[in-house]
Design a protein around this motif. Structure first.
Motif, PDB file in Angstrom:
ATOM      1  N   ALA A  41      40.556  35.083  32.803  1.00 15.00           N
ATOM      2  CA  ALA A  41      40.421  36.107  33.840  1.00 15.00           C
ATOM      3  C   ALA A  41      40.856  35.545  35.185  1.00 15.00           C
ATOM      4  CB  ALA A  41      38.973  36.589  33.916  1.00 15.00           C
ATOM      5  N   ARG A  42      41.117  36.454  36.106  1.00 16.81           N
ATOM      6  CA  ARG A  42      41.522  36.081  37.462  1.00 16.81           C
ATOM      7  C   ARG A  42      40.351  36.309  38.419  1.00 16.81           C
ATOM      8  NH1 ARG A  42      46.830  35.325  36.997  1.00 16.81           N
ATOM      9  NH2 ARG A  42      48.036  36.539  35.525  1.00 16.81           N
ATOM     10  N   GLN A  45      37.920  39.564  38.831  1.00 12.61           N
ATOM     11  CA  GLN A  45      37.907  40.337  37.589  1.00 12.61           C
ATOM     12  C   GLN A  45      36.540  40.253  36.910  1.00 12.61           C
ATOM     13  OE1 GLN A  45      41.193  39.304  35.063  1.00 12.61           O
ATOM     14  NE2 GLN A  45      40.510  40.595  33.385  1.00 12.61           N
ATOM     15  N   ASN A  46      36.152  41.318  36.214  1.00 16.37           N
ATOM     16  CA  ASN A  46      34.910  41.349  35.453  1.00 16.37           C
ATOM     17  C   ASN A  46      35.158  40.872  34.029  1.00 16.37           C
ATOM     18  OD1 ASN A  46      33.386  42.410  37.555  1.00 16.37           O
ATOM     19  ND2 ASN A  46      33.818  44.506  36.959  1.00 16.37           N
ATOM     20  N   THR A  85      31.213  38.790  37.216  1.00 15.32           N
ATOM     21  CA  THR A  85      32.422  38.878  38.033  1.00 15.32           C
ATOM     22  C   THR A  85      32.865  37.471  38.411  1.00 15.32           C
ATOM     23  OG1 THR A  85      31.666  40.978  38.939  1.00 15.32           O
ATOM     24  CG2 THR A  85      33.416  39.836  40.146  1.00 15.32           C
ATOM     25  N   THR A 116      44.911  36.931  41.757  1.00 13.44           N
ATOM     26  CA  THR A 116      43.754  37.813  41.888  1.00 13.44           C
ATOM     27  C   THR A 116      43.834  38.902  40.828  1.00 13.44           C
ATOM     28  OG1 THR A 116      44.905  39.195  43.487  1.00 13.44           O
ATOM     29  CG2 THR A 116      43.506  37.447  44.371  1.00 13.44           C
ATOM     30  N   ALA A 117      42.702  39.515  40.587  1.00  5.17           N
ATOM     31  CA  ALA A 117      42.642  40.588  39.596  1.00  5.17           C
ATOM     32  C   ALA A 117      43.476  41.765  40.074  1.00  5.17           C
ATOM     33  CB  ALA A 117      41.199  41.025  39.386  1.00  5.17           C
ATOM     34  N   SER A 119      44.417  45.472  41.102  1.00  2.00           N
ATOM     35  CA  SER A 119      43.557  46.481  41.714  1.00  2.00           C
ATOM     36  C   SER A 119      43.203  47.529  40.666  1.00  2.00           C
ATOM     37  CB  SER A 119      44.253  47.125  42.906  1.00  2.00           C
ATOM     38  OG  SER A 119      45.452  47.728  42.484  1.00  2.00           O
TER      39      SER A 119
END
Length: 167
Positions: A41-42, A45-46, A85, A116-117, A119
């Motif tokens: 994950a980034r 992100q959840n 998260t 980053t996650a 949007s």
């Protein structure tokens, strides 16, 4: 020689007694795995965490998380699950996850990717403009009136036709 055997026997018995006492005093802990989806994950992100062996609510922590994650029961999963998260400023790397619920301790890992996650998708607002039903807008009085006039005209025409047939 006899004193030596007695000393060895006493030390062995003492060690055995101490080991048994430690085993009774410590709660039974089972080490299991934390299931993580997605496993990579980034930041921002959840991720979903699941510990199938947990029978009571608990929590999970990691240096990668923005805070601790509550693990609780849900009908859809076996054991306990929760949502965590990834911290917004967590550097890329592999991080350990520790979960505790009742007397169960679980370990897992998460890989944090750079960036980053994405949007989230925009949330739709209002009703779909699908036509008929009035949910998409106000009542159109002109269309309702025209429909009423057409229905009334059809009823009059049909009644005249019946009168012509019966006469």
């Amino acid at each position: 020689m006899r004193a030596r055997k007695t000393t060895m026997l006493a030390l062995t018995a003492g060690a055995l007694t101490a080991g048994l006492a430690a085993g009774v005093a410590a709660p039974a802990t089972a080490t299991t795995s934390v299931l993580v989806k997605p496993g990579k994950a980034r930041p921002g992100q959840n991720v979903t965490l699941q510990v199938p062996e947990c029978e009571t609510d608990g929590f999970a922590t990691s240096d990668a998380f923005a805070g601790s994650a509550a693990l609780d029961g849900a009908e859809e999963v076996e054991g306990r699950a929760g949502l965590a998260t990834i911290g917004a400023h967590t550097p890329p790397g592999t991080y350990q996850i520790l979960a505790h619920c009742g007397d169960v301790n679980a370990v897992g890992q998460i890989v944090v990717l750079p960036g980053t996650a994405p949007s989230p998708r925009p949330t739709p607002h209002g009703a779909a403009d699908a036509g008929f039903g009035g949910g998409a807008g106000g009542v159109n009085v002109v269309l309702l009136g025209a429909g009423g006039v057409l229905l009334a005209g059809a009823a009059v025409a049909r009644s005249r036709r019946r009168d012509d047939v019966t006469a």
